[in-house]
Design a protein around this motif. Structure first.
Motif, PDB file in Angstrom:
ATOM      1  N   ARG A 185       1.925  -3.852  -0.001  1.00  0.00           N
ATOM      2  CA  ARG A 185       1.681  -5.122  -0.706  1.00  0.00           C
ATOM      3  C   ARG A 185       0.222  -5.236  -1.118  1.00  0.00           C
ATOM      4  N   ALA A 186      -0.680  -4.844  -0.224  1.00  0.00           N
ATOM      5  CA  ALA A 186      -2.104  -4.915  -0.540  1.00  0.00           C
ATOM      6  C   ALA A 186      -2.450  -4.032  -1.734  1.00  0.00           C
ATOM      7  N   LEU A 187      -1.871  -2.833  -1.792  1.00  0.00           N
ATOM      8  CA  LEU A 187      -2.134  -1.940  -2.919  1.00  0.00           C
ATOM      9  C   LEU A 187      -1.587  -2.514  -4.214  1.00  0.00           C
ATOM     10  N   ARG A 188      -0.383  -3.049  -4.178  1.00  0.00           N
ATOM     11  CA  ARG A 188       0.205  -3.628  -5.396  1.00  0.00           C
ATOM     12  C   ARG A 188      -0.645  -4.803  -5.899  1.00  0.00           C
ATOM     13  N   THR A 189      -1.108  -5.632  -4.973  1.00  0.00           N
ATOM     14  CA  THR A 189      -1.950  -6.768  -5.358  1.00  0.00           C
ATOM     15  C   THR A 189      -3.252  -6.283  -5.980  1.00  0.00           C
ATOM     16  N   LEU A 190      -3.855  -5.281  -5.371  1.00  0.00           N
ATOM     17  CA  LEU A 190      -5.113  -4.738  -5.876  1.00  0.00           C
ATOM     18  C   LEU A 190      -4.942  -4.166  -7.276  1.00  0.00           C
ATOM     19  N   ILE A 191      -3.890  -3.417  -7.483  1.00  0.00           N
ATOM     20  CA  ILE A 191      -3.625  -2.815  -8.793  1.00  0.00           C
ATOM     21  C   ILE A 191      -3.465  -3.897  -9.859  1.00  0.00           C
ATOM     22  N   ALA A 192      -2.708  -4.941  -9.518  1.00  0.00           N
ATOM     23  CA  ALA A 192      -2.468  -6.013 -10.488  1.00  0.00           C
ATOM     24  C   ALA A 192      -3.735  -6.813 -10.773  1.00  0.00           C
ATOM     25  N   GLU A 193      -4.476  -7.151  -9.722  1.00  0.00           N
ATOM     26  CA  GLU A 193      -5.655  -8.012  -9.903  1.00  0.00           C
ATOM     27  C   GLU A 193      -6.804  -7.290 -10.592  1.00  0.00           C
ATOM     28  N   ARG A 194      -6.969  -5.986 -10.339  1.00  0.00           N
ATOM     29  CA  ARG A 194      -8.089  -5.240 -10.901  1.00  0.00           C
ATOM     30  C   ARG A 194      -7.722  -4.473 -12.173  1.00  0.00           C
ATOM     31  N   GLY A 195      -6.474  -4.532 -12.589  1.00  0.00           N
ATOM     32  CA  GLY A 195      -6.067  -3.828 -13.804  1.00  0.00           C
ATOM     33  C   GLY A 195      -6.184  -2.318 -13.685  1.00  0.00           C
ATOM     34  N   VAL A 196      -5.872  -1.799 -12.498  1.00  0.00           N
ATOM     35  CA  VAL A 196      -6.010  -0.368 -12.229  1.00  0.00           C
ATOM     36  C   VAL A 196      -4.756   0.374 -12.664  1.00  0.00           C
ATOM     37  N   THR A 197      -4.937   1.521 -13.298  1.00  0.00           N
ATOM     38  CA  THR A 197      -3.829   2.437 -13.545  1.00  0.00           C
ATOM     39  C   THR A 197      -3.783   3.408 -12.371  1.00  0.00           C
ATOM     40  N   PRO A 198      -2.779   3.286 -11.497  1.00  0.00           N
ATOM     41  CA  PRO A 198      -2.780   4.112 -10.291  1.00  0.00           C
ATOM     42  C   PRO A 198      -2.517   5.573 -10.618  1.00  0.00           C
ATOM     43  N   LEU A 199      -2.996   6.452  -9.755  1.00  0.00           N
ATOM     44  CA  LEU A 199      -2.657   7.857  -9.872  1.00  0.00           C
ATOM     45  C   LEU A 199      -1.165   8.042  -9.639  1.00  0.00           C
ATOM     46  N   GLU A 200      -0.653   9.177 -10.096  1.00  0.00           N
ATOM     47  CA  GLU A 200       0.772   9.447  -9.970  1.00  0.00           C
ATOM     48  C   GLU A 200       1.225   9.394  -8.520  1.00  0.00           C
ATOM     49  N   SER A 201       0.414   9.912  -7.611  1.00  0.00           N
ATOM     50  CA  SER A 201       0.800   9.913  -6.197  1.00  0.00           C
ATOM     51  C   SER A 201       0.978   8.491  -5.672  1.00  0.00           C
ATOM     52  N   THR A 202       0.067   7.598  -6.026  1.00  0.00           N
ATOM     53  CA  THR A 202       0.171   6.202  -5.598  1.00  0.00           C
ATOM     54  C   THR A 202       1.387   5.528  -6.220  1.00  0.00           C
ATOM     55  N   ALA A 203       1.593   5.760  -7.516  1.00  0.00           N
ATOM     56  CA  ALA A 203       2.732   5.153  -8.204  1.00  0.00           C
ATOM     57  C   ALA A 203       4.051   5.629  -7.609  1.00  0.00           C
ATOM     58  N   ARG A 204       4.141   6.919  -7.289  1.00  0.00           N
ATOM     59  CA  ARG A 204       5.377   7.439  -6.695  1.00  0.00           C
ATOM     60  C   ARG A 204       5.684   6.754  -5.373  1.00  0.00           C
ATOM     61  N   TYR A 205       4.658   6.590  -4.556  1.00  0.00           N
ATOM     62  CA  TYR A 205       4.896   5.949  -3.263  1.00  0.00           C
ATOM     63  C   TYR A 205       5.318   4.493  -3.437  1.00  0.00           C
ATOM     64  N   LEU A 206       4.597   3.756  -4.237  1.00  0.00           N
ATOM     65  CA  LEU A 206       4.888   2.336  -4.380  1.00  0.00           C
ATOM     66  C   LEU A 206       6.232   2.091  -5.055  1.00  0.00           C
ATOM     67  N   ASP A 207       6.680   3.011  -5.882  1.00  0.00           N
ATOM     68  CA  ASP A 207       7.991   2.869  -6.533  1.00  0.00           C
ATOM     69  C   ASP A 207       9.135   3.067  -5.553  1.00  0.00           C
ATOM     70  N   ALA A 208       8.939   3.911  -4.530  1.00  0.00           N
ATOM     71  CA  ALA A 208      10.046   4.223  -3.619  1.00  0.00           C
ATOM     72  C   ALA A 208       9.513   4.594  -2.231  1.00  0.00           C
TER      73      ALA A 208
END
Length: 244
Positions: A185-208
């Motif tokens: 949840r903290a990572l998702r909030t950070l990505i949304a609030e800071r407008g970050v494009t996450p690396l593929e590894s981060t996106a893969r984890y947060l997606d599933a």
């Protein structure tokens, strides 16, 4: 291996790689940072982590063979598990904010590629974009969270929290410090609030995050991002030989 043997270990690594001309080699990880773990006996329980930078894809098979021979001697002599990662030079240069780059001990055991001392401070090609640095520096958090799904949950969750605290301290993220018990949840909030494009590894984890193969999927993505190679091609892991 005892903590007082670390300087001797680094001296021996410099001797071991002194004749190598087709790669650059440095220590990274906890031994390089000086925050390695020790057990109840006082012996070091952390691995020795090395990065071996090569110029060409064609250099990788021979590098693996050379690293295997040399690190077998080191692992047996110092009774320590060694983890070597091979990185392609273009990926190494681009991944200036990667955790293994930030953790590198600022001295080459050999510098066959002539990368020089600037390689230890160069943050990469997007150094002026704080969102890029943020994306790279959050990478260890999902890596350890994913690893915790299959291996030593307590240790890897603790590593994920330490990585999150380093991230929070580096970017003054109070919300991250306050949400260590729910890091996805903290990572998702950070990505949304800071407008970050996450690396593929981060996106893969947060997606599933509960996918049964998420640990392998995230690890492979982390290695391609940081090393330019799959984990199978990059990693050379050696345990000390069992005494006769």
């Amino acid at each position: 291996m005892r903590p007082e043997d670390v300087p001797l270990l680094f001296q021996e690594l410099a001797r071991e790689f002194a004749d190598v001309t087709d790669m650059s080699v440095a220590a990274t990880g906890s031994l390089a940072r000086g925050d390695h773990r020790t057990g109840a006996s006082g012996d070091i329980v952390s691995n020795l982590d090395l990065v071996h930078v090569v110029a060409e894809d064609a250099d990788v098979p021979e590098t693996r063979a050379v690293v295997g021979r040399k690190m077998r001697r080191i692992s047996d002599a110092f009774r320590i598990e060694t983890t070597s990662v091979i990185a392609r030079l273009p990926a190494f240069r681009q991944a200036g904010h990667a955790h293994y780059r930030i953790s590198m001990r600022p001295e080459w055991f050999c510098d066959g590629l002539g990368l020089g001392p600037d390689a230890f401070s160069c943050p990469g090609h997007d150094e002026d974009d704080p969102r890029t640095a943020l994306a790279w520096m959050m990478q260890p958090v999902p890596y350890y969270l994913a690893k915790a799904t299959i291996l030593d949950p307590a240790t890897n969750l603790a590593k994920a929290r330490r990585a999150a605290l380093r991230l929070a301290d580096r970017f003054d993220l109070a919300q991250m410090r306050d949400d260590l018990d729910n890091l996805p949840r903290a990572l998702r909030t950070l990505i949304a609030e800071r407008g970050v494009t996450p690396l593929e590894s981060t996106a893969r984890y947060l997606d599933a995050p509960t996918h049964p193969a998420i640990a392998q999927l995230v690890r492979d993505a982390v290695f391609v991002e940081g090393m330019g190679l799959s984990s199978a091609d990059s990693m050379v892991i050696l345990l000390p030989s069992v005494p006769n």
